[in-house]
Design an enzyme around this catalytic site. Structure first.
Site, PDB file in Angstrom:
ATOM      1  N   CYS A 158      47.578  38.033  13.124  1.00  0.00           N
ATOM      2  CA  CYS A 158      45.961  37.712  13.832  1.00  0.00           C
ATOM      3  C   CYS A 158      45.103  36.954  12.648  1.00  0.00           C
ATOM      4  O   CYS A 158      44.284  36.409  13.067  1.00  0.00           O
ATOM      5  CB  CYS A 158      45.254  38.821  14.580  1.00  0.00           C
ATOM      6  SG  CYS A 158      45.811  39.240  16.056  1.00  0.00           S
ATOM      7  N   TYR A 178      43.952  22.657  11.352  1.00  0.00           N
ATOM      8  CA  TYR A 178      44.147  23.818  12.365  1.00  0.00           C
ATOM      9  C   TYR A 178      45.265  23.488  13.370  1.00  0.00           C
ATOM     10  O   TYR A 178      46.228  24.331  13.245  1.00  0.00           O
ATOM     11  CB  TYR A 178      42.864  23.955  13.114  1.00  0.00           C
ATOM     12  CG  TYR A 178      42.885  25.351  14.012  1.00  0.00           C
ATOM     13  CD1 TYR A 178      42.849  26.661  13.441  1.00  0.00           C
ATOM     14  CD2 TYR A 178      42.696  25.290  15.285  1.00  0.00           C
ATOM     15  CE1 TYR A 178      42.626  27.597  14.013  1.00  0.00           C
ATOM     16  CE2 TYR A 178      42.577  26.558  15.899  1.00  0.00           C
ATOM     17  CZ  TYR A 178      42.523  27.481  15.185  1.00  0.00           C
ATOM     18  OH  TYR A 178      42.622  28.595  16.100  1.00  0.00           O
TER      19      TYR A 178
HETATM   20  N1  LIG Z   1      38.607  33.033  18.969  1.00  0.00           N
HETATM   21  C1  LIG Z   1      39.340  32.014  19.435  1.00  0.00           C
HETATM   22  O1  LIG Z   1      38.738  31.360  20.446  1.00  0.00           O
HETATM   23  C2  LIG Z   1      40.670  31.842  19.182  1.00  0.00           C
HETATM   24  C3  LIG Z   1      41.197  30.897  19.944  1.00  0.00           C
HETATM   25  C4  LIG Z   1      42.701  30.433  19.546  1.00  0.00           C
HETATM   26  C5  LIG Z   1      43.388  31.186  18.359  1.00  0.00           C
HETATM   27  N2  LIG Z   1      42.634  31.969  17.633  1.00  0.00           N
HETATM   28  C6  LIG Z   1      43.337  32.380  16.455  1.00  0.00           C
HETATM   29  O2  LIG Z   1      43.335  34.069  16.644  1.00  0.00           O
HETATM   30  C7  LIG Z   1      43.327  34.529  15.241  1.00  0.00           C
HETATM   31  C8  LIG Z   1      42.170  35.408  15.247  1.00  0.00           C
HETATM   32  O3  LIG Z   1      41.046  34.783  15.257  1.00  0.00           O
HETATM   33  P1  LIG Z   1      39.639  35.632  15.721  1.00  0.00           P
HETATM   34  O4  LIG Z   1      38.961  34.819  16.660  1.00  0.00           O
HETATM   35  O5  LIG Z   1      39.630  37.160  15.873  1.00  0.00           O
HETATM   36  O6  LIG Z   1      39.040  35.368  14.427  1.00  0.00           O
HETATM   37  P2  LIG Z   1      38.069  36.066  13.419  1.00  0.00           P
HETATM   38  O7  LIG Z   1      37.381  35.213  12.321  1.00  0.00           O
HETATM   39  O8  LIG Z   1      37.086  37.113  14.182  1.00  0.00           O
HETATM   40  O9  LIG Z   1      39.180  37.117  12.506  1.00  0.00           O
HETATM   41  C9  LIG Z   1      40.228  36.512  11.827  1.00  0.00           C
HETATM   42  C10 LIG Z   1      40.183  37.458  10.856  1.00  0.00           C
HETATM   43  O10 LIG Z   1      41.513  37.060   9.868  1.00  0.00           O
HETATM   44  C11 LIG Z   1      41.140  37.520   8.536  1.00  0.00           C
HETATM   45  N3  LIG Z   1      41.577  36.643   7.427  1.00  0.00           N
HETATM   46  C12 LIG Z   1      41.257  35.264   7.184  1.00  0.00           C
HETATM   47  N4  LIG Z   1      42.290  34.858   6.145  1.00  0.00           N
HETATM   48  C13 LIG Z   1      42.986  35.933   5.971  1.00  0.00           C
HETATM   49  C14 LIG Z   1      43.711  36.069   4.953  1.00  0.00           C
HETATM   50  N5  LIG Z   1      44.228  35.108   3.969  1.00  0.00           N
HETATM   51  N6  LIG Z   1      44.477  37.392   4.553  1.00  0.00           N
HETATM   52  C15 LIG Z   1      44.397  38.261   5.502  1.00  0.00           C
HETATM   53  N7  LIG Z   1      43.105  38.334   6.615  1.00  0.00           N
HETATM   54  C16 LIG Z   1      42.584  36.894   6.519  1.00  0.00           C
HETATM   55  C17 LIG Z   1      39.616  37.352   8.458  1.00  0.00           C
HETATM   56  O11 LIG Z   1      38.998  37.974   7.481  1.00  0.00           O
HETATM   57  C18 LIG Z   1      39.089  38.005   9.728  1.00  0.00           C
HETATM   58  O12 LIG Z   1      38.789  39.389   9.575  1.00  0.00           O
HETATM   59  C19 LIG Z   1      43.236  33.394  14.404  1.00  0.00           C
HETATM   60  O13 LIG Z   1      44.652  32.961  13.756  1.00  0.00           O
HETATM   61  C20 LIG Z   1      42.699  32.239  15.322  1.00  0.00           C
HETATM   62  O14 LIG Z   1      43.138  30.997  14.740  1.00  0.00           O
HETATM   63  C21 LIG Z   1      41.247  32.221  17.893  1.00  0.00           C
END
Ligand SMILES: NC(=O)c1ccc[n+]([C@@H]2O[C@H](COP(=O)([O-])OP(=O)(O)OC[C@H]3O[C@@H](n4cnc5c(N)ncnc54)[C@H](O)[C@@H]3O)[C@@H](O)[C@H]2O)c1
Length: 251
Positions: free
Chosen positions: A82, A157
């Site tokens: 994630c 992205y």
């Molecule tokens: N929220 C959305 O609408 C959405 C939509 C599509 C895809 N996503 C994907 O879902 C995943 C989770 O996103 P989210 O919305 O929970 O975001 P978020 O920012 O709440 O959580 C992402 C987490 O990843 C951690 N992170 C970032 N870089 C890191 C690294 N190098 N090593 C370890 N941890 C790291 C951050 O510290 C954070 O806690 C991501 O890959 C995002 O691209 C999210």
């Protein structure tokens, strides 16, 4: 694949989708190891059954150690990717051309980081005892619908997430002989801290664009899909959109 008595690893577990997933897997009886950047772990929720481990997905040694730690308690069966970042920049923006280091950073975290966790977790899962049906484990990655309909400003992205979609089938094929399944979830717009910078008005306009349900997705809905993928033996090599039928417009 049953969760009880297994160990699971979830990256990005301090926030959003990762936090909801860690909680869901722990509620299912797994011993969960939640990885995130050391700087973010202070904000991680306290959840029974979840142990937080500082680890950067771009650092192989961090991931190697975290995998070993997870496997120490119970057989590692599940790894969920994630961790991710989602900065936005146009190829030719007002401030100049796209920062090439930013592009490389996004790919390094979202794509190379996902692959690193997949490889090191698979290596560990492959060494475990298979069950009576030859099953050893499941890996779930997180892409995005931006992999298919990247918007203006999402070239980096969308490239990174397109790579995650692209690796899913070959990874499932590679790991089939070890009884390890690989699937990817491509979420639409989920209400997580990743959207913190977005205004209420913009959030409402995003929700209005979703055919049904006419709202943003909830992190718990993502976590439930992970649990379904883990339990469903015949789901393999697939990317599942979780988006309420949303198709993103250019902007
Ligand atoms: N929220 C959305 O609408 C959405 C939509 C599509 C895809 N996503 C994907 O879902 C995943 C989770 O996103 P989210 O919305 O929970 O975001 P978020 O920012 O709440 O959580 C992402 C987490 O990843 C951690 N992170 C970032 N870089 C890191 C690294 N190098 N090593 C370890 N941890 C790291 C951050 O510290 C954070 O806690 C991501 O890959 C995002 O691209 C999210």
């Amino acid at each position: 694949m049953r969760l009880h008595g297994t160990s699971c690893l979830v990256t990005g577990a301090a926030s959003g989708l990762g936090a909801a997933t860690a909680e869901r897997l722990a509620a299912g009886g797994a011993r969960v190891f939640g990885l995130d950047l050391a700087s973010r772990l202070g904000a991680a929720p306290v959840v029974d059954g979840v142990t937080y481990v500082p680890a950067d997905v771009t650092d192989r040694e961090d991931i190697r150690l975290a995998v070993a730690r997870a496997a120490d308690t119970a057989p590692l069966r599940v790894a969920v990717n994630c961790a991710g970042i989602g900065p936005s920049a146009r190829i030719l923006g007002r401030g100049g051309p796209h920062d090439l280091d930013l592009y490389a950073d996004v790919v390094r975290v979202n794509l190379v980081g996902t692959f690193t966790v997949l490889v090191l977790a698979a290596e560990c899962i492959a060494r475990t005892q298979a069950d009576e049906d030859g099953r050893r484990g499941v890996i779930v990655n997180t892409a995005s619908i931006a992999a298919y309909e990247g918007q203006i400003g999402q070239a980096a992205y969308a490239s990174s997430k397109g790579g995650v979609v692209g690796m899913t089938l070959p990874a499932a094929r590679d790991l089939a002989q070890y009884g390890i399944r690989v699937n990817t979830i491509a979420p639409g717009i989920v209400e997580t801290p990743m959207l913190d910078s977005v205004s209420e008005e913009f959030r409402a306009s995003l929700a209005a664009g979703v055919p049904f349900p006419r709202r943003l997705a909830r992190p718990e809905e993502y976590a439930e899909l992970v649990a379904m993928i883990v339990s469903h033996d015949y789901l393999n090599g697939e990317t599942i959109r979780m988006d309420g039928a949303l198709r993103m417009a250019p902007r």
